[in-house]
Design a protein around this motif. Structure first.
Motif, PDB file in Angstrom:
ATOM      1  N   SER A 127      40.763  41.798  40.970  1.00  0.00           N
ATOM      2  CA  SER A 127      39.823  42.384  41.935  1.00  0.00           C
ATOM      3  C   SER A 127      39.543  41.460  43.110  1.00  0.00           C
ATOM      4  N   THR A 128      39.889  40.178  42.983  1.00  0.00           N
ATOM      5  CA  THR A 128      39.728  39.216  44.070  1.00  0.00           C
ATOM      6  C   THR A 128      40.795  39.386  45.154  1.00  0.00           C
ATOM      7  N   GLY A 129      41.802  40.228  44.885  1.00  0.00           N
ATOM      8  CA  GLY A 129      42.906  40.391  45.815  1.00  0.00           C
ATOM      9  C   GLY A 129      44.134  39.586  45.441  1.00  0.00           C
ATOM     10  N   VAL A 130      44.010  38.710  44.456  1.00  0.00           N
ATOM     11  CA  VAL A 130      45.157  37.944  43.970  1.00  0.00           C
ATOM     12  C   VAL A 130      46.066  38.871  43.168  1.00  0.00           C
ATOM     13  N   VAL A 131      47.370  38.705  43.365  1.00  0.00           N
ATOM     14  CA  VAL A 131      48.355  39.479  42.611  1.00  0.00           C
ATOM     15  C   VAL A 131      49.252  38.512  41.832  1.00  0.00           C
ATOM     16  N   HIS A 132      49.379  38.757  40.549  1.00  0.00           N
ATOM     17  CA  HIS A 132      50.265  37.973  39.697  1.00  0.00           C
ATOM     18  C   HIS A 132      51.591  38.699  39.552  1.00  0.00           C
ATOM     19  N   VAL A 133      52.690  37.991  39.812  1.00  0.00           N
ATOM     20  CA  VAL A 133      54.023  38.548  39.594  1.00  0.00           C
ATOM     21  C   VAL A 133      54.797  37.613  38.677  1.00  0.00           C
ATOM     22  N   HIS A 134      55.439  38.202  37.698  1.00  0.00           N
ATOM     23  CA  HIS A 134      56.167  37.452  36.673  1.00  0.00           C
ATOM     24  C   HIS A 134      57.639  37.841  36.764  1.00  0.00           C
ATOM     25  N   TYR A 135      58.502  36.861  37.006  1.00  0.00           N
ATOM     26  CA  TYR A 135      59.927  37.116  37.194  1.00  0.00           C
ATOM     27  C   TYR A 135      60.764  36.357  36.177  1.00  0.00           C
ATOM     28  N   ARG A 136      61.891  36.942  35.833  1.00  0.00           N
ATOM     29  CA  ARG A 136      62.955  36.225  35.138  1.00  0.00           C
ATOM     30  C   ARG A 136      63.973  35.787  36.175  1.00  0.00           C
TER      31      ARG A 136
END
Length: 208
Positions: free
Chosen positions: A190-199
């Motif tokens: 909700s803070t606007g941070v986006v987590h992306v998890h990649y291989r």
């Protein structure tokens, strides 16, 4: 070689482990891809909500690999756990429990528990550590991660994209590096941070 010191705790041997450990790069970045701005500052990173999430990412990690500068920043977490705010104590406990390897030609001794200092980043020693370690490993710091990425050692990365553009600074990835990535997971805070998890899918040549 440092690898043997971090392999198979509690008397276990390689026959008891069925896979090679993963080397994982975890970092905060600006939306334009920098881990710090041109002044070296990173106070624009918003830790709200993300801090607890990263704690869970680190909980199963056995070994942390650091360059000197990030290590000296993270050494803050080596104080008595009760001295931290309640919401940060779990992170401090998780961080203190993990083994740390610091790669530095200027640091003569470690100042934190469970830590050793190595002069050079030895690609083959890290590869051996991955084969022998009972738990996954993280690499911290853009410069050290760049070396690991160039050597095709990194298996996954977790990026926390902060809703800010800083216009320059230290990039999360070296400019000449080309890699294929497979998206595994995303999460929006909700803070606007986006987590992306990649291989990591391996290097790709520039065909232009």
């Amino acid at each position: 070689m440092f690898a043997a010191s971090y392999a198979y705790p509690d008397g276990k041997d390689s026959a008891e482990w069925s896979r090679m450990s993963k080397l994982i790069y975890i970092t905060n970045t600006s939306l334009d891809g920098y881990v710090e701005d041109e002044t070296g500052a990173f106070e624009w990173i918003n830790p709200d909500q993300v801090h607890a999430f990263i704690t869970e990412l680190l909980r199963p990690i056995g070994t942390h690999l650091y360059g000197r500068r990030l290590y000296e920043t993270m050494a803050y977490w080596d104080a008595p756990v009760d001295g931290y705010p309640p919401e940060h104590r779990d992170f401090a406990h998780v961080w203190q429990k993990a083994e740390k390897i610091v790669f530095s030609r200027t640091l003569t001794a470690a100042t934190t528990r469970n830590t050793c200092v190595e002069r050079d980043f030895d690609v083959e020693a890290v590869r051996t550590l991955k084969r022998q370690s009972a738990h996954d490993i993280i690499v911290g710091g853009a410069e050290l991660a760049g070396l690991a990425l160039e050597a095709d050692l990194v298996d996954e990365c977790h990026l926390f994209l902060n809703p800010v553009i800083v216009g320059g600074g230290k990039p999360a990835f070296r400019s000449a590096l080309r890699l294929n990535l497979e998206l595994l997971e995303t999460r929006r805070f909700s803070t606007g941070v986006v987590h992306v998890h990649y291989r990591m899918g391996g290097k790709t040549s520039d065909t232009s």
